[in-house]
Design a protein around this motif. Structure first.
Motif, PDB file in Angstrom:
ATOM      1  N   THR A  76      -5.794  72.531  60.821  1.00  0.00           N
ATOM      2  CA  THR A  76      -4.543  72.548  61.411  1.00  0.00           C
ATOM      3  C   THR A  76      -4.066  71.414  61.434  1.00  0.00           C
ATOM      4  O   THR A  76      -2.965  71.043  61.122  1.00  0.00           O
ATOM      5  N   ARG A  77      -4.719  70.173  61.942  1.00  0.00           N
ATOM      6  CA  ARG A  77      -4.132  68.854  61.958  1.00  0.00           C
ATOM      7  C   ARG A  77      -3.840  68.338  60.763  1.00  0.00           C
ATOM      8  O   ARG A  77      -2.941  67.454  60.378  1.00  0.00           O
ATOM      9  N   ALA A  78      -4.733  68.444  59.623  1.00  0.00           N
ATOM     10  CA  ALA A  78      -4.747  67.813  58.518  1.00  0.00           C
ATOM     11  C   ALA A  78      -3.522  68.521  57.851  1.00  0.00           C
ATOM     12  O   ALA A  78      -2.657  67.760  57.096  1.00  0.00           O
ATOM     13  N   HIS A  91      -3.483  78.294  60.050  1.00  0.00           N
ATOM     14  CA  HIS A  91      -4.844  77.941  60.701  1.00  0.00           C
ATOM     15  C   HIS A  91      -4.665  77.815  62.399  1.00  0.00           C
ATOM     16  O   HIS A  91      -5.600  78.098  63.095  1.00  0.00           O
ATOM     17  N   ALA A  92      -3.425  77.487  62.736  1.00  0.00           N
ATOM     18  CA  ALA A  92      -3.331  77.185  64.297  1.00  0.00           C
ATOM     19  C   ALA A  92      -3.213  78.477  64.975  1.00  0.00           C
ATOM     20  O   ALA A  92      -3.876  78.613  65.987  1.00  0.00           O
ATOM     21  N   ASP A  93      -2.696  79.374  64.262  1.00  0.00           N
ATOM     22  CA  ASP A  93      -2.534  80.905  64.899  1.00  0.00           C
ATOM     23  C   ASP A  93      -3.967  81.404  65.119  1.00  0.00           C
ATOM     24  O   ASP A  93      -4.320  82.036  65.984  1.00  0.00           O
ATOM     25  N   ARG A  94      -4.656  81.155  63.949  1.00  0.00           N
ATOM     26  CA  ARG A  94      -6.128  81.834  63.892  1.00  0.00           C
ATOM     27  C   ARG A  94      -7.108  80.729  65.033  1.00  0.00           C
ATOM     28  O   ARG A  94      -7.778  81.509  65.722  1.00  0.00           O
ATOM     29  N   ARG A 115      -0.192  73.555  68.017  1.00  0.00           N
ATOM     30  CA  ARG A 115       0.513  74.624  67.536  1.00  0.00           C
ATOM     31  C   ARG A 115       2.239  74.382  68.324  1.00  0.00           C
ATOM     32  O   ARG A 115       2.951  74.970  67.613  1.00  0.00           O
ATOM     33  N   MET A 116       2.384  73.860  69.112  1.00  0.00           N
ATOM     34  CA  MET A 116       3.696  73.532  69.560  1.00  0.00           C
ATOM     35  C   MET A 116       4.374  72.585  68.794  1.00  0.00           C
ATOM     36  O   MET A 116       5.385  72.966  68.489  1.00  0.00           O
ATOM     37  N   ARG A 117       3.587  71.419  68.284  1.00  0.00           N
ATOM     38  CA  ARG A 117       4.165  70.426  67.558  1.00  0.00           C
ATOM     39  C   ARG A 117       4.638  71.139  66.176  1.00  0.00           C
ATOM     40  O   ARG A 117       5.731  70.711  65.452  1.00  0.00           O
ATOM     41  N   VAL A 118       3.639  71.937  65.769  1.00  0.00           N
ATOM     42  CA  VAL A 118       4.038  72.623  64.379  1.00  0.00           C
ATOM     43  C   VAL A 118       5.042  73.404  64.521  1.00  0.00           C
ATOM     44  O   VAL A 118       5.964  73.566  63.342  1.00  0.00           O
ATOM     45  N   ALA A 119       5.381  74.337  65.343  1.00  0.00           N
ATOM     46  CA  ALA A 119       6.601  75.329  65.647  1.00  0.00           C
ATOM     47  C   ALA A 119       7.930  74.152  65.511  1.00  0.00           C
ATOM     48  O   ALA A 119       8.726  74.607  64.928  1.00  0.00           O
ATOM     49  N   TYR A 120       7.813  72.963  66.091  1.00  0.00           N
ATOM     50  CA  TYR A 120       8.880  72.086  65.953  1.00  0.00           C
ATOM     51  C   TYR A 120       9.118  71.723  64.637  1.00  0.00           C
ATOM     52  O   TYR A 120      10.252  71.735  64.102  1.00  0.00           O
ATOM     53  N   GLU A 121       8.011  71.592  63.891  1.00  0.00           N
ATOM     54  CA  GLU A 121       8.187  71.119  62.509  1.00  0.00           C
ATOM     55  C   GLU A 121       8.880  72.271  61.673  1.00  0.00           C
ATOM     56  O   GLU A 121       9.705  71.803  60.682  1.00  0.00           O
ATOM     57  N   ALA A 127       9.243  79.548  69.506  1.00  0.00           N
ATOM     58  CA  ALA A 127       7.769  79.466  69.467  1.00  0.00           C
ATOM     59  C   ALA A 127       7.417  78.254  70.184  1.00  0.00           C
ATOM     60  O   ALA A 127       6.419  78.234  70.816  1.00  0.00           O
ATOM     61  N   MET A 128       8.001  77.167  70.145  1.00  0.00           N
ATOM     62  CA  MET A 128       7.606  75.747  70.693  1.00  0.00           C
ATOM     63  C   MET A 128       7.716  75.960  72.286  1.00  0.00           C
ATOM     64  O   MET A 128       6.807  75.872  72.996  1.00  0.00           O
ATOM     65  N   VAL A 129       8.824  76.557  72.720  1.00  0.00           N
ATOM     66  CA  VAL A 129       9.046  77.087  74.131  1.00  0.00           C
ATOM     67  C   VAL A 129       7.917  77.708  74.561  1.00  0.00           C
ATOM     68  O   VAL A 129       6.999  77.535  75.726  1.00  0.00           O
ATOM     69  N   ARG A 130       7.586  78.998  73.651  1.00  0.00           N
ATOM     70  CA  ARG A 130       6.480  79.707  74.218  1.00  0.00           C
ATOM     71  C   ARG A 130       5.304  79.203  74.388  1.00  0.00           C
ATOM     72  O   ARG A 130       4.330  79.430  75.342  1.00  0.00           O
ATOM     73  N   HIS A 131       4.940  78.263  73.450  1.00  0.00           N
ATOM     74  CA  HIS A 131       3.238  77.538  73.430  1.00  0.00           C
ATOM     75  C   HIS A 131       3.488  76.427  74.489  1.00  0.00           C
ATOM     76  O   HIS A 131       2.284  76.294  75.110  1.00  0.00           O
ATOM     77  N   THR A 132       4.432  75.986  74.707  1.00  0.00           N
ATOM     78  CA  THR A 132       4.603  74.746  75.990  1.00  0.00           C
ATOM     79  C   THR A 132       4.223  75.482  77.082  1.00  0.00           C
ATOM     80  O   THR A 132       3.677  74.940  78.045  1.00  0.00           O
ATOM     81  N   ASP A 133       5.096  76.569  77.487  1.00  0.00           N
ATOM     82  CA  ASP A 133       4.755  77.406  78.660  1.00  0.00           C
ATOM     83  C   ASP A 133       3.423  77.892  78.965  1.00  0.00           C
ATOM     84  O   ASP A 133       2.889  77.614  80.290  1.00  0.00           O
ATOM     85  N   ALA A 134       2.760  78.465  77.755  1.00  0.00           N
ATOM     86  CA  ALA A 134       1.610  78.692  77.836  1.00  0.00           C
ATOM     87  C   ALA A 134       0.388  77.532  78.214  1.00  0.00           C
ATOM     88  O   ALA A 134      -0.680  77.625  78.919  1.00  0.00           O
ATOM     89  N   LEU A 135       0.879  76.318  77.712  1.00  0.00           N
ATOM     90  CA  LEU A 135      -0.151  75.253  77.671  1.00  0.00           C
ATOM     91  C   LEU A 135      -0.026  74.671  79.386  1.00  0.00           C
ATOM     92  O   LEU A 135      -0.866  74.393  79.905  1.00  0.00           O
ATOM     93  N   GLU A 136       1.176  74.884  79.782  1.00  0.00           N
ATOM     94  CA  GLU A 136       1.509  74.534  81.206  1.00  0.00           C
ATOM     95  C   GLU A 136       0.616  75.352  82.082  1.00  0.00           C
ATOM     96  O   GLU A 136       0.113  74.815  83.131  1.00  0.00           O
ATOM     97  N   ALA A 137       0.561  76.475  81.793  1.00  0.00           N
ATOM     98  CA  ALA A 137       0.019  77.505  82.697  1.00  0.00           C
ATOM     99  C   ALA A 137      -1.678  77.277  82.562  1.00  0.00           C
ATOM    100  O   ALA A 137      -2.210  77.734  83.692  1.00  0.00           O
ATOM    101  N   VAL A 138      -2.110  76.461  81.663  1.00  0.00           N
ATOM    102  CA  VAL A 138      -3.702  76.308  81.735  1.00  0.00           C
ATOM    103  C   VAL A 138      -4.277  75.045  82.070  1.00  0.00           C
ATOM    104  O   VAL A 138      -5.276  74.728  82.186  1.00  0.00           O
ATOM    105  N   ILE A 139      -3.183  74.168  82.367  1.00  0.00           N
ATOM    106  CA  ILE A 139      -3.485  72.602  82.660  1.00  0.00           C
ATOM    107  C   ILE A 139      -4.380  72.539  83.893  1.00  0.00           C
ATOM    108  O   ILE A 139      -5.397  71.545  83.727  1.00  0.00           O
ATOM    109  N   ASP A 140      -4.195  73.439  84.920  1.00  0.00           N
ATOM    110  CA  ASP A 140      -5.013  73.260  86.276  1.00  0.00           C
ATOM    111  C   ASP A 140      -6.455  73.942  85.996  1.00  0.00           C
ATOM    112  O   ASP A 140      -7.235  73.457  86.723  1.00  0.00           O
ATOM    113  N   ARG A 141      -6.634  74.398  84.734  1.00  0.00           N
ATOM    114  CA  ARG A 141      -7.918  75.225  84.613  1.00  0.00           C
ATOM    115  C   ARG A 141      -8.671  74.239  83.690  1.00  0.00           C
ATOM    116  O   ARG A 141     -10.130  74.511  83.521  1.00  0.00           O
TER     117      ARG A 141
END
Length: 239
Positions: A76-78, A91-94, A115-121, A127-141
């Motif tokens: 994904t990163r490469a 790759h990111a979705d899988r 995945r958020m960054r790739v959505a921006y590209e 999708a960017m907003v959706r993945h960002t919201d999901a990331l915010e939701a897991v930070i405390d875990r």
């Protein structure tokens, strides 16, 4: 047999030619060795800035180990760094789906950040907003301060890229965490995001330039060349 002889000869010589090792391991039917060499070579190539070679190696390994989370993260990163954003999306979705299936919140956060960054590209802001919201939701875990810091900077980057003022708040949270626990990479990333968003505020543009210049210099000294390039790019583009 020729492939096996070549592979054994390269191993005996302590070769670091991972492309050749992967090629001969595959030809010899030694798939465990192929996957191992593909993983080593992909990480090494990515660290050296050879993004396309890293992608080739990671994808070769994935041919035999399609659910390997480490290979998917490198692929994904490469792909993203090589500008092959459609491949990065696949790759990111899988990677994200497998991380969630394994209930591994640390890997899920890493996958969401990229995945958020790739959505921006790709220009997919929804999708960017959706993945960002999901990331915010897991930070405390997340189990470690470093992981929480990386996630905070990723959220700050998302808001920054969408020209949202909340970017400063998220960057400040990351900076506070970094300063409290000595997390240099997190601090540099947060400085980059905060400086980038403050460039658009006339009353804080000098502060923004100082933050980006400092982040670029420190990141270069630390070997964080992608981060240094981002800071310089944003600084020069604004100038």
């Amino acid at each position: 047999r020729l492939h096996e002889a070549a592979f054994d000869a390269l191993r005996l010589a302590d070769s670091r030619d991972h492309l050749a090792l992967v090629h001969h391991a595959r030809g010899a039917g030694r798939y465990d060795d192929m996957i191992s060499e593909a993983r080593l070579g992909a990480h090494e190539s990515l660290a050296l800035g050879s993004s396309y070679q890293a992608l080739q190696l990671a994808e070769t390994g994935l041919c035999e180990a399609e659910d390997d989370l480490d290979l998917l993260s490198v692929a994904t990163r490469a792909a993203w760094l090589a500008g092959l954003v459609e491949d990065a999306v696949d790759h990111a979705d899988r990677w994200l789906a497998l991380a969630r299936a394994a209930d591994d919140v640390s890997i899920e956060a890493d996958a969401l950040s990229l995945r958020m960054r790739v959505a921006y590209e790709t220009g997919d802001i929804d999708a960017m907003v959706r993945h960002t919201d999901a990331l915010e939701a897991v930070i405390d875990r997340l189990p470690t301060d470093e992981e929480r810091g990386r996630a905070l900077t990723a959220v700050a980057q998302s808001y920054m890229l969408r020209d949202q003022p909340d970017a400063t708040e998220w960057a400040d949270k990351a900076l506070a965490l970094a300063d409290a626990h000595g997390l240099t990479d997190v601090r540099l990333a947060a400085m980059t995001e905060k400086g980038s968003v403050l460039l658009w505020r006339a009353d804080r543009s000098v502060e923004a330039r100082d933050l980006l210049a400092a982040a670029a210099n420190e990141a270069e000294r630390a070997g964080e060349h992608v981060l240094a390039a981002r800071a310089l790019n944003n600084l020069l583009w604004h100038a």
